[in-house]
Design a protein around this motif. Structure first.
Motif, PDB file in Angstrom:
ATOM      1  N   ALA A  16       0.823  -1.204   0.000  1.00 50.93           N
ATOM      2  CA  ALA A  16       0.000   0.000   0.000  1.00 50.93           C
ATOM      3  C   ALA A  16       0.864   1.265   0.000  1.00 50.93           C
ATOM      4  N   PRO A  17       1.735   1.420  -1.029  1.00 50.59           N
ATOM      5  CA  PRO A  17       2.633   2.575  -1.038  1.00 50.59           C
ATOM      6  C   PRO A  17       1.919   3.904  -1.291  1.00 50.59           C
ATOM      7  N   TYR A  18       0.706   3.882  -1.814  1.00 49.70           N
ATOM      8  CA  TYR A  18       0.000   5.107  -2.159  1.00 49.70           C
ATOM      9  C   TYR A  18      -0.928   5.557  -1.043  1.00 49.70           C
ATOM     10  N   SER A  19      -1.776   4.677  -0.584  1.00 51.38           N
ATOM     11  CA  SER A  19      -2.729   5.036   0.470  1.00 51.38           C
ATOM     12  C   SER A  19      -2.147   4.873   1.868  1.00 51.38           C
ATOM     13  N   ALA A  44      -1.618   2.645 -11.161  1.00 53.30           N
ATOM     14  CA  ALA A  44      -2.864   2.929 -11.883  1.00 53.30           C
ATOM     15  C   ALA A  44      -4.024   2.924 -10.889  1.00 53.30           C
ATOM     16  N   TYR A  45      -3.827   3.665  -9.804  1.00 55.21           N
ATOM     17  CA  TYR A  45      -4.793   3.752  -8.708  1.00 55.21           C
ATOM     18  C   TYR A  45      -6.157   4.127  -9.256  1.00 55.21           C
ATOM     19  N   PRO A  46      -7.235   3.493  -8.968  1.00 56.23           N
ATOM     20  CA  PRO A  46      -7.457   2.494  -7.927  1.00 56.23           C
ATOM     21  C   PRO A  46      -7.533   1.068  -8.456  1.00 56.23           C
ATOM     22  N   GLU A  47      -6.733   0.711  -9.392  1.00 58.00           N
ATOM     23  CA  GLU A  47      -6.788  -0.622  -9.999  1.00 58.00           C
ATOM     24  C   GLU A  47      -6.131  -1.709  -9.155  1.00 58.00           C
ATOM     25  N   GLY A  48      -6.055  -1.526  -7.883  1.00 58.99           N
ATOM     26  CA  GLY A  48      -5.468  -2.531  -6.999  1.00 58.99           C
ATOM     27  C   GLY A  48      -6.435  -3.657  -6.689  1.00 58.99           C
ATOM     28  N   THR A  49      -6.034  -4.492  -5.765  1.00 59.70           N
ATOM     29  CA  THR A  49      -6.837  -5.637  -5.347  1.00 59.70           C
ATOM     30  C   THR A  49      -7.081  -5.541  -3.852  1.00 59.70           C
ATOM     31  N   CYS A  50      -8.314  -5.784  -3.455  1.00 62.24           N
ATOM     32  CA  CYS A  50      -8.675  -5.753  -2.036  1.00 62.24           C
ATOM     33  C   CYS A  50      -8.222  -7.027  -1.331  1.00 62.24           C
ATOM     34  N   ALA A  51      -8.076  -6.930  -0.027  1.00 58.31           N
ATOM     35  CA  ALA A  51      -7.662  -8.071   0.788  1.00 58.31           C
ATOM     36  C   ALA A  51      -8.654  -9.228   0.683  1.00 58.31           C
ATOM     37  N   GLU A  52      -9.951  -8.912   0.711  1.00 59.84           N
ATOM     38  CA  GLU A  52     -10.970  -9.962   0.630  1.00 59.84           C
ATOM     39  C   GLU A  52     -10.881 -10.710  -0.698  1.00 59.84           C
ATOM     40  N   ALA A  53     -10.673  -9.964  -1.779  1.00 62.03           N
ATOM     41  CA  ALA A  53     -10.535 -10.596  -3.097  1.00 62.03           C
ATOM     42  C   ALA A  53      -9.311 -11.487  -3.139  1.00 62.03           C
TER      43      ALA A  53
END
Length: 132
Positions: A16-19, A44-53
């Motif tokens: 999580a270097p951005y948020s 390419a924020y917010p194209e990340g992946t959530c912890a739940e996913a």
């Protein structure tokens, strides 16, 4: 390992270097296995992946298909629920009455269910009889 410890360990590996907002999640399957995930951001924020996913993907890779318990953890005062997309992803693999624990670094803060997080979830039954 329990769900809390698995989610806490996963959170430590969040990218999580951005948020700077690290999240961990863990799911338990019907056979008792635990799978965890962390959020993974990118430029390419917010194209990340959530912890739940991430936890659900790890479960699917291992052949798991039925979630019987969920825990999400973040370093916040108020409990952090899954985002809308992750609520739908959880509903794909978990019954409405599946317990979802929302935790802080010191332990659980709130308990809810998949159905309470996503009332009226879209499901495969909505596609029955369609040409899809």
């Amino acid at each position: 390992m329990n769900l809390f410890d698995a989610a806490l360990a996963a959170r430590e590996n969040a990218y999580a270097p951005y948020s700077k907002f690290k999240v961990g999640a863990a799911v338990r399957t019907a056979d008792g296995n635990i799978y965890s995930g962390c959020n993974v951001e990118n430029a390419a924020y917010p194209e990340g992946t959530c912890a739940e996913a991430g936890a659900l993907a790890a479960m699917a890779v291992a052949g798991g298909r039925k979630v019987v318990e969920v825990l999400v953890i973040a370093d916040t005062e108020d409990p952090i629920p899954p985002c809308g997309g992750c609520r739908q992803k959880l509903a794909e693999f978990a019954a409405g009455d599946v317990k979802v624990t929302l935790a802080g670094l010191q332990g659980p803060k709130a308990v809810t269910t998949v159905a309470a997080l996503l009332p009226g979830a879209f499901s495969q039954s909505h596609m029955e009889g369609s040409d899809v």
